[in-house]
Scaffold this motif. Structure first.
Motif, PDB file in Angstrom:
ATOM      1  N   ALA A 167      10.475  -1.379  16.775  1.00  0.00           N
ATOM      2  CA  ALA A 167      10.411   0.085  16.772  1.00  0.00           C
ATOM      3  C   ALA A 167      11.019   0.659  15.502  1.00  0.00           C
ATOM      4  N   VAL A 168      12.148   0.099  15.063  1.00  0.00           N
ATOM      5  CA  VAL A 168      12.773   0.571  13.828  1.00  0.00           C
ATOM      6  C   VAL A 168      11.870   0.308  12.625  1.00  0.00           C
ATOM      7  N   ILE A 169      11.230  -0.864  12.594  1.00  0.00           N
ATOM      8  CA  ILE A 169      10.335  -1.199  11.479  1.00  0.00           C
ATOM      9  C   ILE A 169       9.143  -0.243  11.449  1.00  0.00           C
ATOM     10  N   ARG A 170       8.613   0.074  12.615  1.00  0.00           N
ATOM     11  CA  ARG A 170       7.481   0.999  12.673  1.00  0.00           C
ATOM     12  C   ARG A 170       7.881   2.399  12.215  1.00  0.00           C
ATOM     13  N   VAL A 171       9.065   2.833  12.607  1.00  0.00           N
ATOM     14  CA  VAL A 171       9.544   4.150  12.180  1.00  0.00           C
ATOM     15  C   VAL A 171       9.733   4.178  10.664  1.00  0.00           C
ATOM     16  N   PHE A 172      10.267   3.097  10.110  1.00  0.00           N
ATOM     17  CA  PHE A 172      10.463   3.026   8.658  1.00  0.00           C
ATOM     18  C   PHE A 172       9.120   3.059   7.928  1.00  0.00           C
ATOM     19  N   ALA A 173       8.138   2.290   8.428  1.00  0.00           N
ATOM     20  CA  ALA A 173       6.806   2.297   7.806  1.00  0.00           C
ATOM     21  C   ALA A 173       6.162   3.669   7.928  1.00  0.00           C
ATOM     22  N   GLN A 174       6.376   4.323   9.052  1.00  0.00           N
ATOM     23  CA  GLN A 174       5.841   5.671   9.249  1.00  0.00           C
ATOM     24  C   GLN A 174       6.470   6.653   8.276  1.00  0.00           C
ATOM     25  N   THR A 175       7.751   6.461   7.958  1.00  0.00           N
ATOM     26  CA  THR A 175       8.432   7.333   7.002  1.00  0.00           C
ATOM     27  C   THR A 175       7.793   7.247   5.622  1.00  0.00           C
ATOM     28  N   VAL A 176       7.511   6.030   5.176  1.00  0.00           N
ATOM     29  CA  VAL A 176       6.865   5.849   3.871  1.00  0.00           C
ATOM     30  C   VAL A 176       5.473   6.473   3.872  1.00  0.00           C
ATOM     31  N   ALA A 177       4.733   6.271   4.964  1.00  0.00           N
ATOM     32  CA  ALA A 177       3.394   6.850   5.045  1.00  0.00           C
ATOM     33  C   ALA A 177       3.439   8.378   5.021  1.00  0.00           C
ATOM     34  N   LEU A 178       4.416   8.971   5.702  1.00  0.00           N
ATOM     35  CA  LEU A 178       4.552  10.428   5.692  1.00  0.00           C
ATOM     36  C   LEU A 178       4.882  10.945   4.298  1.00  0.00           C
ATOM     37  N   GLY A 179       5.744  10.216   3.580  1.00  0.00           N
ATOM     38  CA  GLY A 179       6.061  10.622   2.216  1.00  0.00           C
ATOM     39  C   GLY A 179       4.830  10.638   1.328  1.00  0.00           C
ATOM     40  N   VAL A 180       3.978   9.622   1.481  1.00  0.00           N
ATOM     41  CA  VAL A 180       2.738   9.573   0.692  1.00  0.00           C
ATOM     42  C   VAL A 180       1.802  10.711   1.082  1.00  0.00           C
ATOM     43  N   GLN A 181       1.718  11.008   2.388  1.00  0.00           N
ATOM     44  CA  GLN A 181       0.830  12.086   2.840  1.00  0.00           C
ATOM     45  C   GLN A 181       1.297  13.448   2.344  1.00  0.00           C
ATOM     46  N   ILE A 182       2.611  13.685   2.334  1.00  0.00           N
ATOM     47  CA  ILE A 182       3.117  14.974   1.848  1.00  0.00           C
ATOM     48  C   ILE A 182       2.836  15.138   0.360  1.00  0.00           C
ATOM     49  N   ALA A 183       2.951  14.040  -0.387  1.00  0.00           N
ATOM     50  CA  ALA A 183       2.729  14.108  -1.834  1.00  0.00           C
ATOM     51  C   ALA A 183       1.258  14.041  -2.214  1.00  0.00           C
ATOM     52  N   ALA A 184       0.371  13.812  -1.251  1.00  0.00           N
ATOM     53  CA  ALA A 184      -1.046  13.594  -1.566  1.00  0.00           C
ATOM     54  C   ALA A 184      -1.696  14.758  -2.315  1.00  0.00           C
ATOM     55  N   PRO A 185      -1.453  16.046  -1.967  1.00  0.00           N
ATOM     56  CA  PRO A 185      -2.110  17.132  -2.734  1.00  0.00           C
ATOM     57  C   PRO A 185      -1.763  17.115  -4.215  1.00  0.00           C
ATOM     58  N   VAL A 186      -0.480  16.916  -4.534  1.00  0.00           N
ATOM     59  CA  VAL A 186      -0.081  16.874  -5.943  1.00  0.00           C
ATOM     60  C   VAL A 186      -0.689  15.661  -6.639  1.00  0.00           C
ATOM     61  N   VAL A 187      -0.692  14.525  -5.961  1.00  0.00           N
ATOM     62  CA  VAL A 187      -1.283  13.317  -6.538  1.00  0.00           C
ATOM     63  C   VAL A 187      -2.771  13.527  -6.811  1.00  0.00           C
ATOM     64  N   ALA A 188      -3.474  14.165  -5.872  1.00  0.00           N
ATOM     65  CA  ALA A 188      -4.909  14.397  -6.051  1.00  0.00           C
ATOM     66  C   ALA A 188      -5.177  15.326  -7.233  1.00  0.00           C
TER      67      ALA A 188
END
Length: 255
Positions: A167-188
């Motif tokens: 569960a902790v590993i999944r939460v950590f992976a989800q955190t990284v994915a959320l960071g990428v999703q939030i930054a996606a508009p600027v990256v695009a």
């Protein structure tokens, strides 16, 4: 007459809450006075003690058993604080990705509140997220989740199982994915700018595309971030709800 078992319960609750405050997002800044942390931990312990205390609780194994229970409670508090702090780390990751794309990553600054180097956008998003956290009453959610943790993981009920680790590993992976999703508009936006500059460099080789690209990436990146700013409140409201659900999932995996 002093009830030693109830005194042990009070100390164990204090240990869990103190570990949570040490690792959680509320007092992550090192310049917060230690007396404030200790005072809040003691106040929360006094409030939660009548709810958590059980007349049938007995410390097994004497002093050695109490020491093992204290270590378990410290581990539980640290896990709760770590999971809740991952939401803010997703904002930091998003800011670092934005800074890499806009060209701000080399412009690190020393953050005196955190005592470490940080990029400009990552620190802005982190502080904005902290402000929104208190505006949305996130600290009330954390206190309620901390009280609920004693139901999900009792004082002698911590079990380090594979489910909790997963569960902790999944939460950590989800955190990284959320960071990428939030930054996606600027990256695009920056990616489209780079593609256009590459085509412009092919059609007009005499133009210094390299020097033109830096201010253009920064300007359009900041413009995109300013357009995103009003929407971050909605995003962080979803992140706060996700933090609560992730916390309960991790706590259930630890029992």
């Amino acid at each position: 007459m002093l009830n030693y078992d109830q005194a042990a319960v009070f100390i164990l609750i204090l240990i869990r809450i103190s570990a949570f405050l040490a690792a959680g997002p509320l007092f992550v800044f090192p310049n917060v006075p230690q007396t404030a942390k200790a005072g809040l931990a003691l106040a929360l312990t006094v409030v939660l003690f009548p709810v958590v205390a059980s007349p049938s609780f007995h410390v097994p194994g004497g002093l050695l058993g109490f020491g093992l229970l204290a270590a378990r409670e410290a581990a539980t508090g640290l896990a709760i604080g770590f999971v809740t702090g991952l939401v803010f780390q997703s904002l930091t990751i998003a800011g670092q990705i934005m800074d890499i794309q806009m060209g701000f990553y080399m412009a690190n600054l020393f953050d005196p509140m955190m005592g470490q180097q940080a990029t400009i956008t990552s620190r802005f998003l982190y502080l904005l997220g902290m402000v929104l956290f208190f505006i949305l009453d996130g600290h009330h959610v954390l206190i309620a989740a901390l009280a609920k943790s004693f139901d999900l993981v009792p004082l002698d009920g911590l079990a380090l199982t594979g489910a909790g680790t997963l569960a902790v590993i999944r939460v950590f992976a989800q955190t990284v994915a959320l960071g990428v999703q939030i930054a996606a508009p600027v990256v695009a936006v920056v990616l489209i700018v780079n593609i256009c500059l590459g085509l412009l460099g092919r059609t007009a080789p005499e133009m210094n595309v390299f020097m033109l690209g830096f201010p253009l990436q920064i300007g359009l990146g900041l413009l995109t971030l300013s357009v995103m700013a009003p929407l971050l409140g909605v995003v962080f409201r979803s992140l706060a709800q996700l933090m609560e659900s992730n916390l309960y999932i991790v706590l259930k995996g630890m029992h």
